[in-house]
Write a protein that holds these residues in place. Structure first.
Motif, PDB file in Angstrom:
ATOM      1  N   ALA A  46     -15.890  45.428  20.973  1.00 15.74           N
ATOM      2  CA  ALA A  46     -16.556  44.160  21.294  1.00 15.74           C
ATOM      3  C   ALA A  46     -15.645  43.260  22.120  1.00 15.74           C
ATOM      4  N   ALA A  47     -14.366  43.184  21.738  1.00 15.49           N
ATOM      5  CA  ALA A  47     -13.428  42.347  22.484  1.00 15.49           C
ATOM      6  C   ALA A  47     -13.208  42.887  23.893  1.00 15.49           C
TER       7      ALA A  47
ATOM      8  N   VAL B  63     -12.222  38.346  15.141  1.00 18.72           N
ATOM      9  CA  VAL B  63     -11.650  38.503  13.810  1.00 18.72           C
ATOM     10  C   VAL B  63     -11.864  37.242  12.977  1.00 18.72           C
ATOM     11  N   LYS B  64     -11.683  36.075  13.591  1.00 19.65           N
ATOM     12  CA  LYS B  64     -11.888  34.821  12.850  1.00 19.65           C
ATOM     13  C   LYS B  64     -13.355  34.659  12.462  1.00 19.65           C
ATOM     14  N   GLU B  65     -14.258  35.080  13.351  1.00 22.14           N
ATOM     15  CA  GLU B  65     -15.686  35.007  13.048  1.00 22.14           C
ATOM     16  C   GLU B  65     -16.046  35.924  11.881  1.00 22.14           C
ATOM     17  N   GLY B  66     -15.433  37.102  11.847  1.00 21.67           N
ATOM     18  CA  GLY B  66     -15.770  38.100  10.833  1.00 21.67           C
ATOM     19  C   GLY B  66     -15.018  37.953   9.535  1.00 21.67           C
ATOM     20  N   GLY B  67     -13.876  37.260   9.552  1.00 19.12           N
ATOM     21  CA  GLY B  67     -13.080  37.106   8.343  1.00 19.12           C
ATOM     22  C   GLY B  67     -12.663  38.457   7.784  1.00 19.12           C
TER      23      GLY B  67
ATOM     24  N   ARG C 297       1.809  39.644  17.822  1.00 22.03           N
ATOM     25  CA  ARG C 297       2.150  38.951  16.581  1.00 22.03           C
ATOM     26  C   ARG C 297       0.967  38.118  16.083  1.00 22.03           C
ATOM     27  N   LYS C 298       0.313  37.422  17.000  1.00 24.14           N
ATOM     28  CA  LYS C 298      -0.829  36.598  16.609  1.00 24.14           C
ATOM     29  C   LYS C 298      -1.957  37.451  16.059  1.00 24.14           C
ATOM     30  N   GLY C 299      -2.228  38.574  16.725  1.00 23.41           N
ATOM     31  CA  GLY C 299      -3.310  39.441  16.269  1.00 23.41           C
ATOM     32  C   GLY C 299      -3.029  40.034  14.899  1.00 23.41           C
TER      33      GLY C 299
ATOM     34  N   ALA D  81      -6.622  37.671   7.068  1.00 20.80           N
ATOM     35  CA  ALA D  81      -8.023  37.938   6.737  1.00 20.80           C
ATOM     36  C   ALA D  81      -8.146  38.853   5.528  1.00 20.80           C
ATOM     37  N   HIS D  82      -7.179  39.735   5.339  1.00 20.04           N
ATOM     38  CA  HIS D  82      -7.242  40.697   4.236  1.00 20.04           C
ATOM     39  C   HIS D  82      -6.320  40.344   3.075  1.00 20.04           C
ATOM     40  N   GLY D  83      -5.729  39.163   3.108  1.00 18.57           N
ATOM     41  CA  GLY D  83      -4.856  38.768   2.022  1.00 18.57           C
ATOM     42  C   GLY D  83      -3.606  39.618   1.901  1.00 18.57           C
TER      43      GLY D  83
END
Length: 225
Positions: free
Chosen positions: A24-25, A82-86, A119-121, A128-130
């Motif tokens: 998608a990206a 990723v932020k949208e999907g959490g 690093r950001k990714g 997101a996954h704790g």
């Protein structure tokens, strides 16, 4: 000599099934630059490479400036997805949470990451996954040449202070296995990712599920739960 062991994981295609987010990206990135879309197989074939190297393979006709724009567009798109999907974005593969917990409970076993992500990714995904704080060393594309160059693994070994013989590298691509071989670290290839098992020719072991992965790790590093 230390009795510490280091288990190093690739991320995309090994810990998480990120192909939906990656595809998608990539679609958003190529659309933003008015470029024809690469085919799915080609996109999955570059997973694991650093983005500049990956984009050079996917769009070799572009000059450096346009490829740089494409890289930045991909980074923005992936982060947003990723932020949208959490936690539902790039889900962990079945059995991975349990395996990480099991390994994390062994006193002399440390966990690390060597990934083609930025690093950001990586930070976004771990949050997101704790999994923030789960890995004692995290090597990313920002700081090293692209896989299969062994720089990431050398840095991981230095961070922890272990020898290559006391570590394993786990990944789903030929880039991971080639990197491991170059660093003198046994590589364990997993078949649930993005390269076929036939491509994992430099792997010391090839496994098809997390039970087999745990057994291979324990055997190579001579540890037990």
């Amino acid at each position: 000599m230390t009795d510490l062991k280091l288990v190093i994981f690739d991320v995309d295609g090994t810990l998480v099934d990120s192909q939906g987010d990656i595809l998608a990206a990539m679609t958003r990135a190529f659309d933003s630059q008015d470029l024809p879309q690469p085919v799915r197989e080609d996109v999955l074939g570059i997973v694991g490479l650093s983005l500049p190297v990956a984009m050079e393979r996917l769009a070799p006709q572009l000059g450096v400036v346009r490829r740089t724009h494409l890289v930045e567009a991909y980074k923005r798109s992936y982060s947003a997805i990723v932020k949208e999907g959490g936690a539902m974005a790039s889900p962990l593969y079945p059995g991975i949470p349990e395996l990480l917990n099991r390994l994390g409970g062994i006193d002399n076993v440390l966990l690390g990451v060597a990934t083609g992500k930025s690093r950001k990714g990586l930070t976004t995904l771990l949050n997101a996954h704790g999994l923030t704080g789960r890995f004692v060393t995290t090597q990313v594309a920002d700081d090293h040449p692209s896989k299969p160059h062994p720089a990431m693994l050398y840095a991981a070994l230095d961070d922890v202070g272990v020898e290559a013989s006391q570590a394993v590298m786990i990944g789903d691509t030929s880039y991971d296995m080639d990197m491991a071989e170059a660093a003198g670290i046994p590589g364990i290839g997993v078949t649930w990712g993005y390269h076929p098992a036939t491509a994992l020719t430099n792997a010391a072991r090839v496994v098809s599920d997390t039970a087999g992965l745990q057994a291979a790790i324990f055997d190579i590093l001579e540890v037990s739960a």
